[in-house]
Design a protein around this motif. Structure first.
Motif, PDB file in Angstrom:
ATOM      1  N   ARG A 107       0.735  -1.174  -0.205  1.00  0.00           N
ATOM      2  CA  ARG A 107      -0.068  -0.125  -0.065  1.00  0.00           C
ATOM      3  C   ARG A 107       0.805   1.201  -0.073  1.00  0.00           C
ATOM      4  O   ARG A 107       0.525   2.122  -0.882  1.00  0.00           O
ATOM      5  N   GLU A 108       1.781   1.189   0.963  1.00  0.00           N
ATOM      6  CA  GLU A 108       2.626   2.432   0.949  1.00  0.00           C
ATOM      7  C   GLU A 108       3.440   2.770  -0.161  1.00  0.00           C
ATOM      8  O   GLU A 108       3.751   3.775  -0.666  1.00  0.00           O
ATOM      9  N   SER A 109       4.174   1.807  -0.840  1.00  0.00           N
ATOM     10  CA  SER A 109       5.182   1.503  -1.798  1.00  0.00           C
ATOM     11  C   SER A 109       4.752   1.774  -3.298  1.00  0.00           C
ATOM     12  O   SER A 109       5.266   2.351  -3.981  1.00  0.00           O
ATOM     13  N   VAL A 110       3.629   1.324  -3.498  1.00  0.00           N
ATOM     14  CA  VAL A 110       2.927   1.188  -4.834  1.00  0.00           C
ATOM     15  C   VAL A 110       1.585   2.021  -4.772  1.00  0.00           C
ATOM     16  O   VAL A 110       1.174   3.067  -5.683  1.00  0.00           O
ATOM     17  N   PHE A 111       0.605   1.591  -3.708  1.00  0.00           N
ATOM     18  CA  PHE A 111      -0.786   2.193  -3.973  1.00  0.00           C
ATOM     19  C   PHE A 111      -0.916   3.702  -3.708  1.00  0.00           C
ATOM     20  O   PHE A 111      -1.374   4.482  -4.404  1.00  0.00           O
ATOM     21  N   ARG A 112      -0.399   4.027  -2.639  1.00  0.00           N
ATOM     22  CA  ARG A 112      -0.599   5.331  -1.947  1.00  0.00           C
ATOM     23  C   ARG A 112       0.042   6.558  -2.860  1.00  0.00           C
ATOM     24  O   ARG A 112      -0.723   7.659  -3.079  1.00  0.00           O
ATOM     25  N   PRO A 113       1.235   6.355  -3.461  1.00  0.00           N
ATOM     26  CA  PRO A 113       1.856   7.455  -4.405  1.00  0.00           C
ATOM     27  C   PRO A 113       0.853   7.690  -5.579  1.00  0.00           C
ATOM     28  O   PRO A 113       1.034   8.831  -6.434  1.00  0.00           O
ATOM     29  N   GLY A 114      -0.117   7.104  -5.929  1.00  0.00           N
ATOM     30  CA  GLY A 114      -0.934   7.141  -7.088  1.00  0.00           C
ATOM     31  C   GLY A 114       0.104   7.402  -8.403  1.00  0.00           C
ATOM     32  O   GLY A 114       1.000   6.904  -8.726  1.00  0.00           O
ATOM     33  N   ALA A 115      -0.493   8.303  -9.137  1.00  0.00           N
ATOM     34  CA  ALA A 115       0.574   8.613 -10.283  1.00  0.00           C
ATOM     35  C   ALA A 115       1.572   9.940 -10.157  1.00  0.00           C
ATOM     36  O   ALA A 115       1.951  10.486 -11.137  1.00  0.00           O
ATOM     37  N   ALA A 116       1.671  10.081  -8.778  1.00  0.00           N
ATOM     38  CA  ALA A 116       2.835  11.357  -8.526  1.00  0.00           C
ATOM     39  C   ALA A 116       3.987  11.091  -8.933  1.00  0.00           C
ATOM     40  O   ALA A 116       4.818  12.038  -9.121  1.00  0.00           O
ATOM     41  N   ARG A 117       4.349   9.795  -9.097  1.00  0.00           N
ATOM     42  CA  ARG A 117       5.914   9.440  -9.637  1.00  0.00           C
ATOM     43  C   ARG A 117       5.650   8.464 -10.740  1.00  0.00           C
ATOM     44  O   ARG A 117       4.876   7.752 -10.624  1.00  0.00           O
ATOM     45  N   PRO A 118       6.519   8.354 -11.459  1.00  0.00           N
ATOM     46  CA  PRO A 118       6.497   7.202 -12.721  1.00  0.00           C
ATOM     47  C   PRO A 118       6.540   5.857 -12.080  1.00  0.00           C
ATOM     48  O   PRO A 118       7.426   5.821 -11.076  1.00  0.00           O
ATOM     49  N   TRP A 119       6.060   4.981 -12.900  1.00  0.00           N
ATOM     50  CA  TRP A 119       5.900   3.592 -12.353  1.00  0.00           C
ATOM     51  C   TRP A 119       7.394   3.131 -12.026  1.00  0.00           C
ATOM     52  O   TRP A 119       7.554   2.284 -10.956  1.00  0.00           O
ATOM     53  N   THR A 120       8.073   3.599 -12.984  1.00  0.00           N
ATOM     54  CA  THR A 120       9.643   2.849 -12.606  1.00  0.00           C
ATOM     55  C   THR A 120      10.156   3.192 -11.621  1.00  0.00           C
ATOM     56  O   THR A 120      11.040   2.362 -10.850  1.00  0.00           O
TER      57      THR A 120
END
Length: 531
Positions: A487-500
């Motif tokens: 949740r914290e490392s993948v879900f929560r940031p949304g698209a605020a940063r690139p997926w890479t």
């Protein structure tokens, strides 16, 4: 400082405008899918055109590009502008062309969503056809059901080819080779990455797939009393051979019971999915779209599922898949602006959904869900069943990805021939005598979700990577701690940063196919645990 405030005000106004257009568009789409009523198709088209008109406006684009030149902007503001720029690419068409594309899409979506196959005077939904193909022993009747289900392709194909051609024209005008290439760029995906992943997966798993398919074929020969050379697509459990799950769970349970138990399990892991289920439509019924989906209507808290839930392993895996999407959407930071309140990449959402889906084959989890009593008998070892399912699904996925890519490269080539050449080369399924027919056009994703299927392929890679690395770190990937980390490392940031960047910081640094390959090279798959 004044420039920074001006840019922030522009971003806020843009987010508010797009949200006001997006929510009614998605609500109308939801109504199309759950009612099948033509009035909602028209309403959906009206809202979609309004949204696209805004994104295609030359003035809107000039305002955006002028602000993107401001290098002093804060990273979060610049990220919003870049996400918007990429989303606008596919909508840069003339008003006439844009309206034609929208009308084609809506007409085809309605056609596919409401299609029913006619067999011996009876009308069958896609769900009914799948049930029949999992139970019929009469080869002649199976062939009749399969052919009936594919007939929609004849109506879809000409208009889909027109739509593909129009999409390509939009892409070429902006300097891309075709729409497929442009869509990958818009989703921050290098074409080379996709090509290298497919090569690596096939190099590592072609042998495993061929051996597993040989075992499936031997079972079909025994079941249908035909020669191996006589096997065709209609002998398998799915019309496109995209899954192999021919048996039911050992114990039938009511769908409501499944939903409640899964909601309780997720709650124990820190996820309150109850409100999503209350807004959802999960029962099989006529008039409803055959597609299964999770829609975030407002890119906020209005998340809904539409699916055809059945009381068996197939239904359970389907529900878990859509709930995986819902959990991701629900856990995105609510403070993020509209443009960034979405997954960083569809592959991450698909990876989560596919990981959750695998729980349907996890004996330990099934026992936990059912108060210590397994839904499957001891004779039904879930490990080999999951391995078979994943291999069949993976090779089907690569088939459609390769076909769609080549279709966009040249939509005027003999696509019927291309389809069977691709199926034979990757899946190893021979064409029928009457092969020169647009069977491929019966696959709705080619029309309704263009250049999306590759996300299922990358999603399977991500699911195994999540499973492997979370297990190594927390002992099991499905613990509260492991899912909290996801949740914290993948879900929560949304698209605020690139997926890479999310993968680089939270996992091994890149999308890695080796966990998936190693998982499927084994003859059994069980829940990984760190000793």
């Amino acid at each position: 400082m004044r420039t920074s405030r001006s840019l922030a005000r522009y971003a806020q106004d843009t987010n508010d405008l797009l949200r006001s257009l997006y929510s009614p568009m998605m609500h109308a789409l939801w109504m199309v899918m759950t009612t099948g009523e033509w009035k909602w198709v028209q309403e959906s088209e009206r809202h979609e055109k309004a949204y696209q008109k805004t994104l295609s406006s030359p003035l809107f684009r000039r305002n955006l590009l002028r602000r993107m030149d401001d290098n002093s902007a804060e990273p979060l503001l610049r990220r919003q502008l870049d996400v918007l720029r990429r989303e606008m690419l596919e909508h840069r068409a003339s008003p006439v062309k844009r309206e034609r594309m929208a009308s084609l899409w809506n007409d085809l979506h309605y056609m596919l969503a409401t299609f029913q196959a006619e067999v011996n005077g009876a009308l069958l939904s896609e769900h009914s056809m799948l049930v029949l193909l999992r139970s019929l022993r009469d080869t002649g009747l199976r062939r009749k059901v399969w052919l009936a289900g594919m007939q929609v392709g004849a109506s879809v194909a000409p208009r889909l080819i027109e739509l593909v051609t129009l999409r390509n024209e939009v892409a070429v005008k902006q300097g891309f080779a075709n729409f497929y290439e442009m869509k990958l760029y818009a989703q921050e995906t290098e074409p080379r990455l996709l090509e290298e992943l497919i090569r690596t997966i096939r190099r590592g798993l072609d042998g495993a797939y061929r051996r597993e398919k040989e075992r499936i074929d031997e079972e079909l020969v025994e079941t249908f009393r035909v020669s191996k050379s006589a096997l065709r697509s209609w002998h398998y459990a799915h019309p496109f051979v995209q899954s192999h799950n021919p048996f039911l769970l050992g114990e039938t349970i009511e769908p409501d019971g499944i939903e409640g138990r899964i909601a309780s399990w997720l709650h124990s892991r820190g996820f309150d999915i109850g409100p999503v289920l209350l807004r959802s439509d999960t029962a099989p019924r006529s008039g409803k779209s055959q597609a299964n989906c999770c829609l975030n209507v407002n890119r906020g808290d209005d998340i809904r599922l539409s699916c055809h839930l059945t009381p068996d392993r197939k239904g359970l895996s389907l529900l878990l898949h859509e709930l995986g999407h819902a959990v991701y959407e629900q856990e995105i930071d609510p403070a993020l602006p509209f443009l960034l309140h979405q997954p960083a990449h569809p592959l991450l959402s698909e990876g989560t959904a596919l990981l959750f889906e695998r729980l349907a084959w996890d004996r330990g989890w099934l026992q936990e869900l059912n108060g210590g009593i397994s839904f499957v008998s001891e004779e039904q070892d879930s490990g080999p069943a999951l391995r078979r399912e994943l291999l069949v699904k993976l090779y089907w996925t690569m088939t459609l990805v390769e076909f769609e890519k080549r279709m966009y490269e040249n939509p005027r080539q003999p696509l019927n021939r291309l389809w069977w050449e691709t199926v034979e080369q990757i899946q190893g399924i021979p064409r029928p005598e009457e092969w020169d027919f647009p069977y491929w056009a019966a696959k709705a994703h080619l029309t309704t979700l263009p250049v999306h299927y590759y996300n299922y392929l990358l999603g399977e890679v991500a699911a195994s990577q999540f499973q492997h690395e979370l297990t190594a770190r927390f002992g099991t990937w499905r613990s509260a701690e492991a899912l909290g980390y996801l949740r914290e490392s993948v879900f929560r940031p949304g698209a605020a940063r690139p997926w890479t960047g999310l993968l680089a910081e939270g996992f091994s640094g890149r999308l890695d196919p080796l966990p998936l390959i190693r998982q499927l090279q084994n003859t059994t798959i069980h829940e990984e645990r760190r000793e």
